[in-house]
Design a protein around this motif. Structure first.
Motif, PDB file in Angstrom:
ATOM      1  N   HIS A 168       0.814  -1.212   0.000  1.00  0.00           N
ATOM      2  CA  HIS A 168       0.000   0.000   0.000  1.00  0.00           C
ATOM      3  C   HIS A 168       0.854   1.271   0.000  1.00  0.00           C
ATOM      4  CE1 HIS A 168      -3.249  -2.779   1.146  1.00  0.00           C
ATOM      5  NE2 HIS A 168      -4.064  -1.856   0.678  1.00  0.00           N
ATOM      6  N   THR A 169       2.156   1.115  -0.089  1.00  0.00           N
ATOM      7  CA  THR A 169       3.065   2.255  -0.187  1.00  0.00           C
ATOM      8  C   THR A 169       4.074   1.978  -1.295  1.00  0.00           C
ATOM      9  OG1 THR A 169       4.728   1.385   1.350  1.00  0.00           O
ATOM     10  CG2 THR A 169       2.870   2.575   2.309  1.00  0.00           C
ATOM     11  N   ASP A 170       4.907   2.951  -1.584  1.00  0.00           N
ATOM     12  CA  ASP A 170       5.963   2.744  -2.585  1.00  0.00           C
ATOM     13  C   ASP A 170       7.312   2.522  -1.888  1.00  0.00           C
ATOM     14  OD1 ASP A 170       6.316   5.250  -1.564  1.00  0.00           O
ATOM     15  OD2 ASP A 170       6.376   6.298  -3.494  1.00  0.00           O
ATOM     16  N   HIS A 171       7.269   1.858  -0.720  1.00  0.00           N
ATOM     17  CA  HIS A 171       8.470   1.706   0.109  1.00  0.00           C
ATOM     18  C   HIS A 171       9.070   0.308   0.035  1.00  0.00           C
ATOM     19  CE1 HIS A 171       7.545   5.615   1.424  1.00  0.00           C
ATOM     20  NE2 HIS A 171       6.700   5.310   2.407  1.00  0.00           N
ATOM     21  N   ARG A 172       8.793  -0.444  -1.012  1.00  0.00           N
ATOM     22  CA  ARG A 172       9.336  -1.805  -1.088  1.00  0.00           C
ATOM     23  C   ARG A 172      10.860  -1.784  -1.040  1.00  0.00           C
ATOM     24  NH1 ARG A 172       7.906  -5.859  -6.037  1.00  0.00           N
ATOM     25  NH2 ARG A 172       5.804  -5.215  -5.440  1.00  0.00           N
ATOM     26  N   LYS A 173      11.470  -0.891  -1.815  1.00  0.00           N
ATOM     27  CA  LYS A 173      12.934  -0.828  -1.840  1.00  0.00           C
ATOM     28  C   LYS A 173      13.480  -0.338  -0.502  1.00  0.00           C
ATOM     29  CE  LYS A 173      16.890   1.119  -4.296  1.00  0.00           C
ATOM     30  NZ  LYS A 173      17.373   1.900  -5.456  1.00  0.00           N
ATOM     31  N   ILE A 174      12.807   0.621   0.107  1.00  0.00           N
ATOM     32  CA  ILE A 174      13.261   1.140   1.406  1.00  0.00           C
ATOM     33  C   ILE A 174      13.225   0.038   2.466  1.00  0.00           C
ATOM     34  CG2 ILE A 174      12.683   2.729   3.287  1.00  0.00           C
ATOM     35  CD1 ILE A 174      11.729   4.707   1.185  1.00  0.00           C
ATOM     36  N   MET A 175      12.150  -0.752   2.472  1.00  0.00           N
ATOM     37  CA  MET A 175      12.049  -1.845   3.440  1.00  0.00           C
ATOM     38  C   MET A 175      13.167  -2.862   3.241  1.00  0.00           C
ATOM     39  SD  MET A 175       9.463  -1.410   5.528  1.00  0.00           S
ATOM     40  CE  MET A 175       9.005  -3.045   6.094  1.00  0.00           C
TER      41      MET A 175
END
Length: 573
Positions: A168-175
């Motif tokens: 639900h966010t665009d944080h896949r790479k950040i995670m």
């Protein structure tokens, strides 16, 4: 030892050169042209391809490359990890990223055996100095399995929510980046392990184990984006595991060579074990810093969020609600995925450390092996993982990934049962090396098959959420073998019975896979979601020129009326 190390290095170079020089496998589809960085075709025209572009190919081609890879660095650092697509002969940046990530996780995982061996010996010394047989209410021999229990239960409860949160966010790479950082720092702290700091190192072992599983979920979410074709996916997963096993084996070999020639070898077993643990933690940290930093900075690409948070909701409530929706969807519509997840309840996951913690405890306390002997067992097993991964690639192509996974589970359960039945004490420790070689083949065969099967039968467009749910099922009972082993150990039951528990779980897992139904039906059922996901990605990322929208009709399938599983549709480079 030095000769073996030289041969290993030569073998690794030959594997790399073979992958780069062998021609692409023949296929009815013409090969794909490599997309240019700015999204245009190489020759300035817009060639029409008879193969769907993968999400990874689209993401690489559309990247702004704001953080560009230094050419001098990419030339030598990426080279050993580049993997050709077996149909097109092209390299995909995120495939290289996966290979580097797997190769970094290998030594970090292996470091657990050296540090774990030091921990249980230090716990035993601490208990002896206190004049008791227990430490913090448990036997020293139960320390590792208790840590495994904590990691698996915590991960099982939280991973589905982490997956839903990322989707639900665009944080896949950040995670992925954050989990890699914490995982590496946790290993770095263990460099300071000694009699006074072993408890702190133990706590960081638990923290690192949790974030290793979280990182694996984030990485697995990228895996289905590499290709839509199951034969290509089988090729990729086998090569990733080969890279991991080989780097892990060379890492272990270097530690053995060094520890066999330094002054600590003449000290007590405890001092030698601590020194070896420190060396392994330092090397694993260095490898992790280099490979994980490079892959997550330069090669893995950002992903747009896959769905919006409903109006009136927040990200946390939406995450839990989405878990319930996805679970009902899977158990209501996807028979194969439903029973595969049930099978994972009893199949110890590679990164969870359950099998590792049981094996290290068994070899240390029952077989009376030193840390160097345990490392030698690991080397034999790891080098045999490489042909095991090649067996997986062959079997996935010949009898499909589902049947390959079943065969590997039966094989591994049989080997583990033989270990428990025939290794009756220290006097038979030489048998361990033989069984390590056979178990290495089984282990190397089982997990690439599992990865290929997972990617083939999950609906596309919910990768992180699905991988979180799969991780949940992989971990929710993943702690049970460790718990049973710990209970039996605390009550004085022969450790061979505890070792045999793994075989019973594997056979139960294999039995449940027979309820999945035909593999072809499972792939057919999710085929249309690949086209829908491509369309969604194209719209959310703004890379409209990479996919021919007219090729998709209203229900998300291609206009040919076919299934789309391996259907050839045209894309615009």
């Amino acid at each position: 030892n030095n000769l073996l190390f030289l041969c290993s290095t030569i073998l690794f170079i030959l594997f790399t050169l073979a992958d780069m020089t062998l021609p692409a496998e023949k296929s009815g589809d013409p090969p794909q042209a490599a997309p240019a960085a700015n999204g245009a075709s190489i020759d300035g025209a817009t060639p029409r391809l008879s193969r769907k572009l993968s999400i990874s190919e689209m993401a690489s081609a559309s990247s702004t490359r704001r953080i560009a890879t230094p050419k001098w660095l990419s030339c030598w650092l990426e080279f050993p990890f580049r993997i050709k697509n077996n149909r097109t002969g092209e390299y995909v940046e995120e495939a290289t990223a996966h290979a580097m990530d797997y190769s970094a996780r290998g030594p970090i995982n292996q470091c657990g055996s050296f540090v774990g061996s030091a921990m249980i010996r230090l716990a035993a010394v601490k208990a002896m100095n206190a004049g008791t047989e227990t430490i913090y209410g448990m036997k020293p021999s139960s320390v590792l399995t208790v840590a495994s229990l904590i990691v698996n239960i915590t991960a099982g409860v939280t991973m589905p929510f982490v997956g839903a949160l990322v989707d639900h966010t665009d944080h896949r790479k950040i995670m992925g980046t954050v989990s890699a950082f914490i995982m590496t720092v946790s290993v770095a702290v263990q460099i300071a392990i000694n009699e006074d700091t072993w408890l702190a190192a133990y706590i960081f072992e638990i923290i690192g184990g949790y974030f290793l599983i979280m990182h694996q979920v984030c990485t697995m979410a990228y895996l289905p984006d590499l290709t839509h074709d199951s034969s290509e996916m089988g090729h990729y997963t086998a090569r990733f595991m080969i890279n991991q096993y080989f780097v892990q084996a060379v890492f272990t070999l270097v530690i053995i060579v060094v520890s066999s020639n330094w002054s600590y070898k003449d000290e007590s077993i405890l001092i030698s074990t601590i020194a070896t643990a420190r060396l392994s933690a330092g090397m694993a940290t260095g490898i992790g810093v280099v490979l994980l930093t490079y892959s997550w900075t330069f090669l893995f690409r950002k992903r747009p969020k896959l769905r919006e948070v409903p109006e009136g909701s927040n990200i946390f409530t939406t995450g839990f609600r989405q878990i319930a929706v996805t679970t009902r969807l899977v158990f209501g519509q996807y028979r194969a995925l439903r029973w595969f997840m049930c099978a994972l309840l009893f199949s110890p996951e590679a990164g969870a450390g359950v099998v590792l913690s049981i094996a290290v405890t068994f070899l240390t306390f029952f077989v009376k092996m030193t840390v160097t002997e345990i490392a030698a067992v690991s080397i034999v097993m790891l080098f045999c993982n490489v042909p095991g991964a090649l067996i997986s690639k062959f079997m996935c192509r010949k009898i499909n990934p589902l049947n390959s996974f079943r065969c590997a589970e039966i094989f591994y359960a049989t080997v583990n049962g033989l270990i428990a039945g025939t290794v009756t004490g220290p006097e038979r420790k030489n048998l361990v090396y033989l069984y390590a070689a056979i178990a290495g083949l089984a282990f190397g065969w089982m997990f690439p098959s599992q990865r290929t099967l997972t990617v083939a039968i999950i609906p596309k467009g919910k990768e992180t959420e699905m991988m979180g749910l799969i991780s949940f099922f992989g971990q929710i009972l993943g702690w049970l073998p460790a718990l049973i082993f710990t209970i039996m150990n605390e009550n004085g039951v022969d450790m061979r019975w505890g070792m045999s528990i793994v075989s019973y779980f594997l056979l139960t897992s294999c039995a449940l896979t027979f309820l999945c139904g035909p593999y072809e039906d499972a792939v057919e059922l999710v085929a249309h979601t690949s086209d829908v996901y491509l369309k969604e990605y194209s719209r959310n990322s703004g890379v409209d020129n990479f996919f021919d929208q007219e090729q998709i009709d209203g229900n998300g399938t291609d206009g040919s009326g076919g299934s789309g599983a391996n259907e050839v549709v045209e894309a615009i480079a």
